[in-house]
Design a protein around this motif. Structure first.
Motif, short mmCIF file in Angstrom:
data_model
loop_
_atom_site.label_atom_id
_atom_site.label_comp_id
_atom_site.label_asym_id
_atom_site.label_seq_id
_atom_site.Cartn_x
_atom_site.Cartn_y
_atom_site.Cartn_z
N LEU A 30 0.88 -1.13 -0.19
CA LEU A 30 0.06 0.00 0.03
C LEU A 30 0.92 1.32 0.04
O LEU A 30 0.36 2.28 -0.57
N SER A 31 1.91 1.17 0.60
CA SER A 31 2.83 2.44 0.66
C SER A 31 3.56 2.43 -0.59
O SER A 31 3.68 3.78 -1.20
N TRP A 32 3.85 1.50 -1.36
CA TRP A 32 4.43 1.82 -2.58
C TRP A 32 3.33 2.26 -3.60
O TRP A 32 3.69 3.22 -4.41
N CYS A 33 2.05 1.90 -3.50
CA CYS A 33 0.95 2.54 -4.48
C CYS A 33 0.78 3.88 -4.08
O CYS A 33 0.43 4.69 -4.89
N LYS A 34 0.83 4.28 -2.85
CA LYS A 34 0.61 5.61 -2.46
C LYS A 34 1.96 6.45 -2.86
O LYS A 34 1.62 7.60 -3.64
N THR A 35 3.00 5.84 -3.02
CA THR A 35 4.29 6.46 -3.38
C THR A 35 4.13 6.84 -4.90
O THR A 35 4.46 7.72 -5.44
N PHE A 36 3.55 5.62 -5.93
CA PHE A 36 3.41 5.72 -7.15
C PHE A 36 2.45 7.15 -7.40
O PHE A 36 2.77 7.72 -8.47
N SER A 37 1.42 7.08 -6.83
CA SER A 37 0.44 8.03 -6.93
C SER A 37 1.07 9.50 -6.58
O SER A 37 0.81 10.45 -7.37
N ASP A 38 1.69 9.54 -5.50
CA ASP A 38 2.40 10.88 -5.26
C ASP A 38 3.49 11.16 -6.43
O ASP A 38 3.44 12.40 -6.76
N ALA A 91 13.28 -1.79 -6.83
CA ALA A 91 11.87 -1.19 -6.90
C ALA A 91 11.71 0.12 -7.72
O ALA A 91 10.82 0.49 -8.28
N HIS A 92 12.81 0.89 -7.65
CA HIS A 92 12.92 2.32 -7.95
C HIS A 92 12.54 2.36 -9.48
O HIS A 92 12.07 3.45 -10.16
N ASP A 164 17.07 8.21 -3.10
CA ASP A 164 16.76 8.59 -1.80
C ASP A 164 15.61 9.28 -1.29
O ASP A 164 14.94 9.20 -0.43
N PHE A 165 15.26 10.07 -2.33
CA PHE A 165 13.93 10.71 -2.18
C PHE A 165 12.71 9.71 -2.10
O PHE A 165 11.73 9.80 -1.25
N VAL A 166 12.79 8.89 -3.22
CA VAL A 166 11.79 7.71 -3.36
C VAL A 166 11.67 6.93 -2.00
O VAL A 166 10.39 6.56 -1.68
N ALA A 167 12.70 6.60 -1.52
CA ALA A 167 12.92 5.71 -0.58
C ALA A 167 12.39 6.67 0.82
O ALA A 167 11.50 5.74 1.57
N ARG A 168 12.63 7.79 1.13
CA ARG A 168 12.20 8.37 2.08
C ARG A 168 10.54 8.58 1.87
O ARG A 168 9.80 8.36 2.78
N LEU A 169 9.80 8.75 0.53
CA LEU A 169 8.65 8.95 0.31
C LEU A 169 7.77 7.46 0.81
O LEU A 169 6.87 7.59 1.44
N SER A 171 8.81 5.32 2.87
CA SER A 171 8.93 5.36 4.37
C SER A 171 7.89 6.15 4.98
O SER A 171 7.31 5.72 5.83
N ASN A 172 7.69 7.55 4.49
CA ASN A 172 6.58 8.29 5.11
C ASN A 172 5.42 7.70 4.74
O ASN A 172 4.31 8.21 5.60
N ASN A 173 5.15 7.24 3.73
CA ASN A 173 3.70 6.69 3.24
C ASN A 173 3.38 5.22 4.19
O ASN A 173 2.19 4.83 3.93
N GLU A 174 4.19 4.85 4.66
CA GLU A 174 3.77 3.47 5.41
C GLU A 174 2.86 3.90 6.84
O GLU A 174 2.19 2.87 6.96
N ALA A 175 3.00 5.05 7.30
CA ALA A 175 1.97 5.42 8.45
C ALA A 175 0.84 5.39 7.84
O ALA A 175 -0.39 5.05 8.38
N TRP A 176 0.49 6.07 6.62
CA TRP A 176 -0.71 6.15 5.78
C TRP A 176 -1.27 4.69 5.60
O TRP A 176 -2.30 4.50 5.83
N ALA A 177 -0.39 3.91 4.97
CA ALA A 177 -0.75 2.21 4.85
C ALA A 177 -1.27 1.62 6.01
O ALA A 177 -2.23 1.01 5.90
N GLU A 178 -0.52 1.76 7.01
CA GLU A 178 -1.04 1.21 8.50
C GLU A 178 -2.39 1.62 8.85
O GLU A 178 -3.18 0.65 9.07
N GLU A 179 -2.48 3.01 8.61
CA GLU A 179 -4.06 3.34 8.95
C GLU A 179 -5.19 2.85 7.90
O GLU A 179 -6.23 2.77 8.34
#
Length: 407
Positions: A30-38, A91-92, A164-169, A171-179
């Motif tokens: 889910l965090s990958w999907c949110k990152t792709f969308s972002d 994955a990048h 490195d930017f994509v990796a941080r993105l 990581s940041n989206n994992e909280a959204w994915a958890e919820e």
């Protein structure tokens, strides 16, 4: 692919988190999907607006890229090229290549998307047609995906964000994915097998509900294929020799037959090529089924026929022989799958494919396929299908016609 790439990949998998290459949990996916969308919204906002409107940026809508590795969209040779890049980058590469492909397809399809495309499947079909058209040049596409912006003949920042930017993105989206992991579906509903139309009219598998059942029962490697008719009793005639001849071009086949004078459909999936062999063959992938009414599949249970023995070697040999004998049996006078008591079969056709029989078989543990207490039936139309790959429109398996001739 260079050996150094393969070694680098193995080293990366051992040292770092394996999610560098694969999303290993629902949250990571889910965090990958949110990152792709972002990334789409950041790099290609116009395309992202169109995709968001029709649901192509939802987790279930991104399946062709993030779950199926571009296989439904690109030619097979191009998928292999992407795999080489993926081996080095992880994955990048999927994010970079996937977003660029969506943008270029949108640019070529133009206003057609807004006017005609109102669902996810239609959008990805448009992307696939673009990627298979004469307008698509893969090497130029890669140059665009990995290029940089120019300003007054001076190279400036890269078009796509750095790793490195994509990796941080992510990581940041994992909280959204958890919820949201319990609220968002990540799989599309299973779709029916496709059809490859040819010179022979398809009859017994033309309706999608029957093909959807087959897709649910088949091995995962065949669930996204298309069916191609290779034998029809109305065209090739009712001859077991012709049945064998037509089936010789494929290993995996589905045989469907109708009960004469009714709408009942039964059949069998064969994991090996049908041929004259009364000693028995096949493997545990075979199964019997009823398509109509009340669709049901009866899969082979390995070892269901094992008998006890004080000698372990003898037990192993008996089990192996019994297992083989209960799968596919065929001769010059019949074809069958599964063996029941008293020489009966799970499903059997006679030599001219006009009469069939069904009974409980040991390995498949099936009920009578037609109706309780009805073992013998008259056969109407008989059709046999092989499987066609989606990625290159070629058969899943081809039989070598010269195999064994000079051995």
């Amino acid at each position: 692919m260079q050996e150094s790439y393969a070694y680098a990949t193995i080293r990366q998998m051992v040292i770092d988190d394996s999610s560098y290459f694969l999303a290993i949990s629902r949250v990571q996916h889910l965090s990958w999907c949110k990152t792709f969308s972002d990334l789409m919204k950041r790099c290609f906002p116009q395309t992202a607006a169109v995709m968001e409107q029709i649901g192509a940026l939802k987790p279930s809508g991104l399946e062709p890229i993030l779950k199926r590795f571009l296989i439904p969209l690109l030619r097979r040779k191009h998928v292999l090229r992407v795999m080489d890049i993926y081996t080095g980058e992880g994955a990048h590469a999927l994010f970079r290549i996937g977003t660029t492909l969506c943008c270029l397809a949108h640019a070529h399809l133009g206003d057609t998307i807004r006017e005609c495309c109102d669902n996810v499947a239609l959008f990805w079909e448009g992307v696939r047609r673009f990627a298979h058209s004469k307008h698509f040049r893969f090497d130029i596409f890669l140059h665009q995906a990995y290029g940089v912006q120019k300003s007054f003949r001076i190279l400036t920042r890269p078009i796509f964000p750095r790793y490195d930017f994509v990796a941080r993105l992510i990581s940041n989206n994992e909280a959204w994915a958890e919820e949201n992991q319990s609220n968002l579906p990540i799989h599309k509903d299973k779709k029916a097998l496709g059809l490859r139309e040819g010179r022979l009219p398809i009859v017994l598998a033309k309706h999608s509900p029957e093909r959807l059942c087959l897709a649910e029962w088949l091995p995962p490697s065949l669930q996204s294929t298309r069916l191609e008719l290779i034998y029809s009793s109305s065209h090739h005639g009712r001859s077991i020799e012709m049945f064998y001849r037509c089936c010789s071009s494929a290993i995996h086949t589905v045989t469907i037959m109708e009960v004469l004078g009714t709408d009942k459909l039964v059949g069998m999936y064969a994991s090996q090529t049908w041929h004259n062999n009364p000693d028995g063959y096949g493997d545990g992938g075979c199964f019997l089924f009823r398509l109509n009414p009340n669709p049901e599949c009866f899969k082979y249970k390995v070892g269901a026929s094992r008998v006890g023995s004080f000698d372990n070697d003898e037990l192993e040999n008996i089990s192996r022989l019994d297992d083989a004998g209960q799968l596919m049996i065929s001769s010059g006078t019949f074809i069958s799958m599964g063996v029941g008591e008293g020489g009966a079969s799970g499903l059997r056709l006679n030599e001219d494919l006009t009469r069939g029989s069904t009974s409980k078989s040991i390995g498949f543990d099936n009920e009578e396929l037609i109706a309780e207490g009805q073992e013998v039936f008259e056969v109407g139309l008989v059709e046999v299908y092989r499987f066609i790959r989606e990625v290159d429109n070629k058969p899943v398996d081809k039989v070598d016609p010269w195999k064994g001739m000079f051995d």
